[in-house]
Scaffold this active site. Structure first.
Site, short mmCIF file in Angstrom:
data_model
loop_
_atom_site.label_atom_id
_atom_site.label_comp_id
_atom_site.label_asym_id
_atom_site.label_seq_id
_atom_site.Cartn_x
_atom_site.Cartn_y
_atom_site.Cartn_z
N LYS A 53 0.84 -1.21 0.00
CA LYS A 53 0.00 0.00 0.00
C LYS A 53 0.87 1.25 0.00
O LYS A 53 0.60 2.21 -0.74
CB LYS A 53 -0.95 -0.02 1.21
CG LYS A 53 -2.00 -1.12 1.08
CD LYS A 53 -2.80 -1.37 2.34
CE LYS A 53 -3.62 -2.65 2.15
NZ LYS A 53 -4.54 -2.94 3.28
N GLN A 97 -4.96 -1.75 9.44
CA GLN A 97 -4.72 -3.06 8.84
C GLN A 97 -5.30 -4.17 9.73
O GLN A 97 -5.00 -4.22 10.92
CB GLN A 97 -3.22 -3.27 8.61
CG GLN A 97 -2.86 -4.54 7.87
CD GLN A 97 -3.34 -4.55 6.43
OE1 GLN A 97 -3.34 -3.53 5.75
NE2 GLN A 97 -3.78 -5.71 5.97
N ASP A 120 -11.27 2.20 3.59
CA ASP A 120 -11.55 0.77 3.39
C ASP A 120 -13.06 0.52 3.30
O ASP A 120 -13.50 -0.54 2.89
CB ASP A 120 -11.00 -0.06 4.57
CG ASP A 120 -9.65 -0.70 4.28
OD1 ASP A 120 -9.30 -0.83 3.09
OD2 ASP A 120 -8.96 -1.10 5.23
C1 BQF Z 1 -1.08 -9.99 -6.18
C2 BQF Z 1 -5.62 -9.35 2.22
C3 BQF Z 1 -6.55 -11.38 3.13
C4 BQF Z 1 -6.67 -10.78 4.40
C5 BQF Z 1 -6.27 -9.48 4.58
C6 BQF Z 1 -1.17 -7.89 -4.83
C7 BQF Z 1 -1.93 -7.90 -2.55
C8 BQF Z 1 -2.09 -9.28 -2.62
C9 BQF Z 1 -1.81 -9.95 -3.80
C10 BQF Z 1 -2.27 -7.15 -1.31
C11 BQF Z 1 -5.05 -8.57 1.15
C12 BQF Z 1 -4.90 -9.14 -0.21
C13 BQF Z 1 -4.59 -7.28 1.43
C14 BQF Z 1 -1.34 -9.26 -4.90
C15 BQF Z 1 -3.90 -6.44 0.40
C16 BQF Z 1 -4.59 -8.07 -1.24
O1 BQF Z 1 -0.20 -9.57 -6.94
O2 BQF Z 1 -1.80 -10.94 -6.46
C17 BQF Z 1 -1.47 -7.20 -3.66
O3 BQF Z 1 -1.41 -6.45 -0.80
N1 BQF Z 1 -3.54 -7.21 -0.76
C18 BQF Z 1 -4.78 -6.74 2.74
O4 BQF Z 1 -4.41 -5.60 3.02
O5 BQF Z 1 -5.34 -7.48 3.70
C19 BQF Z 1 -5.75 -8.76 3.50
C20 BQF Z 1 -6.04 -10.67 2.06
#
Ligand code: BQF
Length: 282
Positions: A53, A97, A120
């Site tokens: 992020k 987060q 969010d």
């Molecule tokens: C990619 C998330 C589960 C629980 C809490 C790019 C992200 C992931 C994959 C990423 C996720 C999942 C995030 C890819 C943020 C997505 O290239 O496939 C980016 O950073 N995510 C989160 O903040 O909390 C989560 C999944």
């Protein structure tokens, strides 16, 4: 053979558009939109997400800082930090987060965020607005899925849409957005009787269940659009989705890969929400 829906490429295109809009915002207001990210504890996956992020904000010219709190932080300390960020006019977006360490009431913390800074869209006000269709921010993952469909020329109107998973963050808002686009929506979950009977009827199947290899080729219809929201880790530590990609690729008309599908779009929608929050706060 399916068309691959390239979330990384579509994300890059949208981020270029956002970067331009951020440039305009800076020129008009003399400062950049600003996101504060709060992370409590040292969950390794959360650390990665927060870095993603931060990097994405940098890429498009959005200012950001990450406030790192130890895992033994108490609820009161976290709530007073959010109160300070709420009152800081230099902060346009606030993101906490998840997950938070046990002992902290996640709902209480999320709902303490000023709704106009809740990028969010997890707080009650923003969640309620999603259901009525009268919203400023959409939760990043369902918004990313809708944008992927739109930019791939796929309409939900009149289609049988099946969502696997009923979380407040993905499944429920996903169902609402597909309904807004005139899809006929079924939400399946862990207690669904004969889940494959539902998924086999799907023209658009969105899986957000968090189990690697859960959706197999025998569970999908020929020509279906398959959107894989799952982010799972293999024993070797590689990212993998909910969908048996190799098997479903042959049968689907379009499919998102993991990594490089929905994930990058989630981050891109956060950027979009932060810019929108800043514009609305002027
Ligand atoms: C990619 C998330 C589960 C629980 C809490 C790019 C992200 C992931 C994959 C990423 C996720 C999942 C995030 C890819 C943020 C997505 O290239 O496939 C980016 O950073 N995510 C989160 O903040 O909390 C989560 C999944």
């Amino acid at each position: 053979m399916a068309k691959i829906i390239d979330g990384k490429a579509i994300s890059a295109q949208i981020r270029a558009e956002i970067k331009e809009q951020v440039g305009t915002f800076c020129a008009e207001h003399g400062r950049a939109p600003f996101l504060s990210v709060v992370i409590v504890g040292d969950d390794p996956a959360s650390q990665v997400y927060v870095r993603n992020k931060e990097r994405a904000c940098n890429e498009v010219g959005i200012g950001s800082d990450v406030l790192r709190l130890p895992s033994d932080t108490d609820e009161e300390t976290l709530l007073s930090l959010i109160d300070r960020l709420n009152r800081d006019p230099g902060v346009n977006g606030i993101l906490v987060q998840l997950p938070l360490p046990s002992g902290i009431d996640e709902k209480k913390v999320i709902c303490a965020i000023d709704p106009s800074k809740d990028v969010d869209a997890f707080g009650y006000e923003n969640v309620g607005r999603i259901l009525t269709g009268d919203y400023d921010f959409l939760p990043c993952t369902p918004a990313g899925v809708m944008e992927l469909l739109k930019r791939s020329g796929i309409s939900a109107a009149g289609k049988d849409c099946v969502v696997i998973g009923r979380s407040n963050i993905v499944g429920k808002p996903m169902a609402a957005l597909l309904m807004h686009e005139n899809g006929t929506v079924t939400v399946c979950h862990s207690k669904t009787a004969d889940l494959p009977a539902h998924t086999r009827r799907a023209d658009i199947l969105v899986s957000a269940i968090g189990k690697a290899g859960f959706v197999t080729a025998d569970m999908i219809k020929e020509g279906a659009v398959i959107i894989d929201v799952g982010i799972n880790r293999t024993p070797e530590g590689k990212l993998t989705g909910d969908v048996d990609y190799e098997g479903c690729f042959e049968k689907a008309s379009a499919i998102t890969p993991v990594p490089g599908g929905v994930g990058p779009m989630t981050i891109t929608m956060l950027l979009k929400n932060t810019l929108k929050a800043a514009e609305k706060q002027i």
